[in-house]
Scaffold this motif. Structure first.
Motif, PDB file in Angstrom:
ATOM      1  N   GLY A  92       0.939  -0.802   0.040  1.00  0.00           N
ATOM      2  CA  GLY A  92      -0.330  -0.175  -0.102  1.00  0.00           C
ATOM      3  C   GLY A  92       0.797   0.990  -0.636  1.00  0.00           C
ATOM      4  N   VAL A  93       0.151   1.951  -0.217  1.00  0.00           N
ATOM      5  CA  VAL A  93       1.159   3.542  -1.076  1.00  0.00           C
ATOM      6  C   VAL A  93       0.751   4.838  -0.347  1.00  0.00           C
ATOM      7  CG1 VAL A  93       2.227   5.468  -2.625  1.00  0.00           C
ATOM      8  CG2 VAL A  93       2.112   2.545  -3.051  1.00  0.00           C
ATOM      9  N   TYR A  94       1.296   5.176   0.369  1.00  0.00           N
ATOM     10  CA  TYR A  94       0.695   6.828   0.762  1.00  0.00           C
ATOM     11  C   TYR A  94       1.115   7.866   0.764  1.00  0.00           C
ATOM     12  CZ  TYR A  94      -2.145   3.622   4.082  1.00  0.00           C
ATOM     13  OH  TYR A  94      -3.194   2.174   4.259  1.00  0.00           O
ATOM     14  N   SER A  95       0.606   9.154   0.363  1.00  0.00           N
ATOM     15  CA  SER A  95       1.219  10.660   0.272  1.00  0.00           C
ATOM     16  C   SER A  95       1.084  11.243   0.759  1.00  0.00           C
ATOM     17  CB  SER A  95       1.195  11.076  -1.258  1.00  0.00           C
ATOM     18  OG  SER A  95       1.294  12.111  -1.546  1.00  0.00           O
ATOM     19  N   PHE A  96       2.160  12.196   0.769  1.00  0.00           N
ATOM     20  CA  PHE A  96       1.971  13.313   2.257  1.00  0.00           C
ATOM     21  C   PHE A  96       2.290  14.508   1.736  1.00  0.00           C
ATOM     22  CE2 PHE A  96       3.140   9.422   5.030  1.00  0.00           C
ATOM     23  CZ  PHE A  96       2.187   9.234   5.658  1.00  0.00           C
ATOM     24  N   ASN A  97       2.186  14.827   0.547  1.00  0.00           N
ATOM     25  CA  ASN A  97       2.543  15.936   0.050  1.00  0.00           C
ATOM     26  C   ASN A  97       1.164  16.814   0.511  1.00  0.00           C
ATOM     27  OD1 ASN A  97       3.551  17.587  -1.977  1.00  0.00           O
ATOM     28  ND2 ASN A  97       1.769  17.307  -3.791  1.00  0.00           N
ATOM     29  N   GLY A  98       1.649  17.830  -0.310  1.00  0.00           N
ATOM     30  CA  GLY A  98       0.957  19.684   0.078  1.00  0.00           C
ATOM     31  C   GLY A  98      -0.590  19.264   0.584  1.00  0.00           C
TER      32      GLY A  98
END
Length: 371
Positions: free
Chosen positions: A171-177
């Motif tokens: 699984g992949v998560y993003s913490f982009n702005g």
């Protein structure tokens, strides 16, 4: 920001661990694994890096085929090209706006007949809404093809009581702005295969072997997150559930105010799922409203309100010209329709009711709607 980020940043400065690795990195991984229910997590520099490493760990190499959702941001598919792979794009369906199990089954059948099954399937949970994971996993399992769940937009969402991002091999998560929680930039790879996660961390730190000197036997990447940014992530994770409630409240206000307009349909929430409603998205049918999605966005822009189209399907992007695409049905290319008619409305967690009412007023006036 939640207000608690400075505490963890100060800890990083006081311990003099600023660069990658440190307590915040270790704790952020542990806390994310606990929140999602995954066996482990590896914190990285971006969600794109996480997809890249997931494909690498699944042994995607030059000429290998990878199936991918078409209605998504380009970062879902770019890593396929990093490894020399061949993306095949799968259309959406109407109940989730995500990967169509019907189109996926057709693509798998064709791939088997050609003797070239995909090395992986990248399933995207668009705008926080989970795809039909039961059906998709059943298809992929029947062909022994692993799934990478791109949950970059769906952290905090659930599918039948289980956290989004925990259904596939990775699984992949993003913490982009712009994500529901942010470290300014960053991502996370989660899995129940802790050995593969250890390998991901190794590859993400330039594949440096255990030796006094710098020893390298394989190509590595500079993909680890700094201890400072991981501290921001720890504080953000503490308020994730509050962020989800705020986004859902924004969605509910939009739907209550605009959902009764003929020709306006909001992104559905599949029964048994709980979307974080990262972005509120709606479809405007010009044949009914007399107004196109672009005309409505122009009206909002004239009032200094930013709205954007739904993602342009990747099979329509010049970058992927010539790639195979499987529609939901010959007479129903869902992703193309959603791109033509879809609008993403302002949806910030900190959006005030007054600000939202201004957006609603402009939309009503453009659609000549009065209650």
């Amino acid at each position: 920001m939640s207000g608690n980020e400075q505490k963890y940043i100060n800890e990083a400065f006081e311990s003099n661990w600023i660069a990658p690795l440190g307590k915040n990195v270790n704790e952020f991984e542990k806390e994310m694994a606990e929140y999602t229910g995954a066996a482990g997590a590896a914190v990285l520099s971006s969600g794109t890096a996480a997809i890249h490493l997931a494909l690498e760990l699944l042994d995607v190499r030059y000429g290998d085929v990878v199936f991918c959702s078409s209605l998504t941001f380009v970062a879902s598919a770019n890593p396929i090209y990093y490894l020399g792979g061949e993306p095949v794009f799968i259309d959406s369906e109407n109940e989730t706006w995500n990967m169509s199990p019907v189109a996926l089954a057709r693509a798998m059948k064709d791939a088997q007949a050609k003797g070239k099954l995909p090395k992986a399937v990248v399933v995207v949970n668009l705008f926080g809404q989970s795809a039909k994971m039961d059906e998709i996993l059943a298809i992929c399992d029947s062909y022994a093809v692993p799934v990478i769940e791109d949950a970059a937009e769906s952290l905090g969402s659930t599918y039948k009581g289980k956290q989004s991002g925990t259904f596939g091999t990775f699984g992949v998560y993003s913490f982009n702005g712009n994500k529901i929680i942010t470290t300014s930039g960053g991502g996370m790879l989660v899995s129940d295969d802790v050995e593969k996660l250890d390998r991901a961390r190794f590859l993400a730190t330039q594949a440096r072997e255990k030796a006094r000197h710098y020893e390298h036997q394989t190509v590595g990447y500079n993909y680890r997150m700094s201890n400072v940014l991981a501290g921001i992530g720890r504080a953000q994770l503490e308020v994730l559930d509050d962020r989800v409630k705020a986004r859902r409240a924004v969605f509910d206000r939009y739907e209550k105010a605009l959902g009764g307009i003929d020709g306006v349909v909001f992104m559905p929430e599949l029964e048994g799922t709980y979307s974080n409603r990262w972005l509120t998205a709606m479809e405007v049918n010009p044949d009914i409203t007399g107004v196109t999605a672009n005309e409505l966005m122009d009206a909002l822009e004239a009032e200094n309100i930013e709205a954007r189209p739904v993602w342009k399907p990747l099979h329509l992007q010049p970058l992927f010209k010539g790639c195979k695409f499987y529609p939901h049905a010959d007479d129903d290319i869902v992703s193309e329709r959603l791109f033509a008619r879809g609008i993403c409305l302002p949806s910030s967690s900190k959006m005030t009711v007054k600000e939202q009412e201004r957006v609603i007023r402009v939309i009503r006036e453009k659609l000549r709607y009065r209650q």
